[in-house]
Write a protein that holds these residues in place. Structure first.
Motif, mmCIF file in Angstrom:
data_model
loop_
_atom_site.group_PDB
_atom_site.id
_atom_site.type_symbol
_atom_site.label_atom_id
_atom_site.label_comp_id
_atom_site.label_asym_id
_atom_site.label_seq_id
_atom_site.Cartn_x
_atom_site.Cartn_y
_atom_site.Cartn_z
ATOM 1 N N LEU A 22 0.830 -1.212 0.000
ATOM 2 C CA LEU A 22 0.000 0.000 0.000
ATOM 3 C C LEU A 22 0.859 1.255 0.000
ATOM 4 N N GLY A 70 -2.152 -11.112 -4.686
ATOM 5 C CA GLY A 70 -1.014 -10.232 -4.891
ATOM 6 C C GLY A 70 0.294 -10.947 -4.654
ATOM 7 N N TYR A 115 4.218 -9.587 -3.460
ATOM 8 C CA TYR A 115 5.087 -8.471 -3.096
ATOM 9 C C TYR A 115 6.492 -9.017 -2.886
ATOM 10 N N LEU A 130 -5.833 -2.597 -1.604
ATOM 11 C CA LEU A 130 -5.251 -3.357 -2.722
ATOM 12 C C LEU A 130 -6.350 -3.966 -3.578
ATOM 13 N N LEU A 163 -0.477 -7.240 -8.670
ATOM 14 C CA LEU A 163 -1.841 -7.623 -8.318
ATOM 15 C C LEU A 163 -2.462 -8.322 -9.524
#
Lengths: 163, 163
Positions: free
Chosen positions: B34, B149, B151, B67, B105
Motif C-alpha cells: 500500500l 497479490g 510483493y 489493494l 496484483l
C-alpha cells in the motif's frame, strides 16, 4: 498523488496538441525508443501465466542489441522461467513517466544456459543470487527477440515491425 | 547503465542476506504494498492481446481502494479496452526501482461508463483526451478488482490472497 499527475499529463498533451500532435515516423520511434532503453535502469517483462493471467516483473536493464534482442539474468527456478518454458510469448516495456512516453516490444524468449551467455551477464558478487557461481544450474539467461514494437509519446503512438 | 545497477542490486541483496533475509508476513507485504502504491505516480497494466501475447501499458495512478480496487481512465477506442472486452483478466504492477521492490496484483477489469465513475476520475482540461467532455462516449473508466497479490523486496517475496 493521482490528480496532480493527471494535471501534468494533461498539460503535456495540450502542449503537444498545440504543435499539431506531429505524427512519429518509424525512424523517429525507433531512435527515441532506443534512447529510452539506454536511459532506463529497469524494464518490465510481461509473460503469460499458466492460469491465463498476464504477469509483469521488473527486470534490470542489463544488455540489448538495438530493439531486436534484450538479455536478462534470472533464477532457473523462478516463476518467470517456468512460465516461459510453457509459453515463450512475452513483451518488454520501457517507460519514461516524466515525459509520458513508453516503448512496448512484442516477441519471444529463449532460455539460455551456455557459458558464453552466462559470463556475458555475470557480475562480481552475483553469487548472492546464484551461490554456485557462473555455472550454477539455477542461473539462466533470458534472450528476448522482438517481432514488433509500439512507441508512444503523449497522444501520438506508432506500431512497427522489427526486422 | 546495466552493470552499475546490477552492482547496486547485488549490494542491496547482500545487505538483506546479512540480516538473514527476514521473511515477510502477509500483513507486512500488504502494508508495504500500500505504501508503494501511494508513492507511485504510475503503474503498469498487463492485458492479454488477441494474438496471445501479453501487453503492458503504463497508466496514471489515479485512485485505489486498498489493494482490492484500482481505477483508471482511458479512451473507449483504445487497444486496452478492445482487449479487455474479449478477456478481462489483467494484472497491475507497481515498482520501486531504487529499493528493488515491487507489487503485482492479479485480477479482472470491469469497463465502466456510468456518470459517477466518469466524474470521479475527471479533471479540468481532460477534454484533451475526451473532447466531448465527461460524457464523451470515448471516455471509459477501468475498475480493476484484485484476487491475489505478490510483493517482493530483494530476495524475499510472498504471494497472498486479497479478500
Amino acid at each position: 498523488m493521482g490528480k496532480e499527475l493527471l494535471k501534468q499529463a494533461i498539460q503535456s498533451a495540450q502542449a503537444s496538441k498545440k504543435q499539431g500532435n506531429p505524427a512519429l515516423s518509424k525512424e523517429e520511434a525507433i531512435s527515441q525508443g532506443l534512447e529510452l532503453i539506454n536511459a532506463s535502469k529497469i524494464c518490465l517483462l510481461g509473460t503469460n501465466s499458466e492460469d491465463g493471467f498476464p504477469n509483469i516483473k521488473a527486470m534490470l536493464n542489463l544488455k540489448h542489441d538495438g530493439l531486436k534482442h534484450i538479455w536478462f539474468s534470472t533464477n532457473t527456478s523462478s516463476k518467470r522461467v517456468q512460465q516461459l518454458r510453457k509459453d515463450n510469448r512475452a513483451c518488454v516495456y520501457y517507460v519514461d513517466e516524466k515525459n509520458f512516453r513508453g516503448l512496448m516490444l512484442i516477441g519471444t524468449v529463449d532460455i539460455l544456459q551456455d557459458i558464453e551467455s552466462r559470463k556475458m551477464l555475470w557480475s562480481q558478487g552475483a553469487e548472492v543470487y546464484y551461490p554456485l557461481g557462473v555455472e550454477d544450474p539455477d542461473y539462466s539467461v533470458l534472450r528476448f527477440t522482438a517481432q514488433r514494437g509500439n512507441y508512444y509519446q503523449n497522444l501520438n503512438n506508432i506500431t512497427f515491425d522489427i526486422a
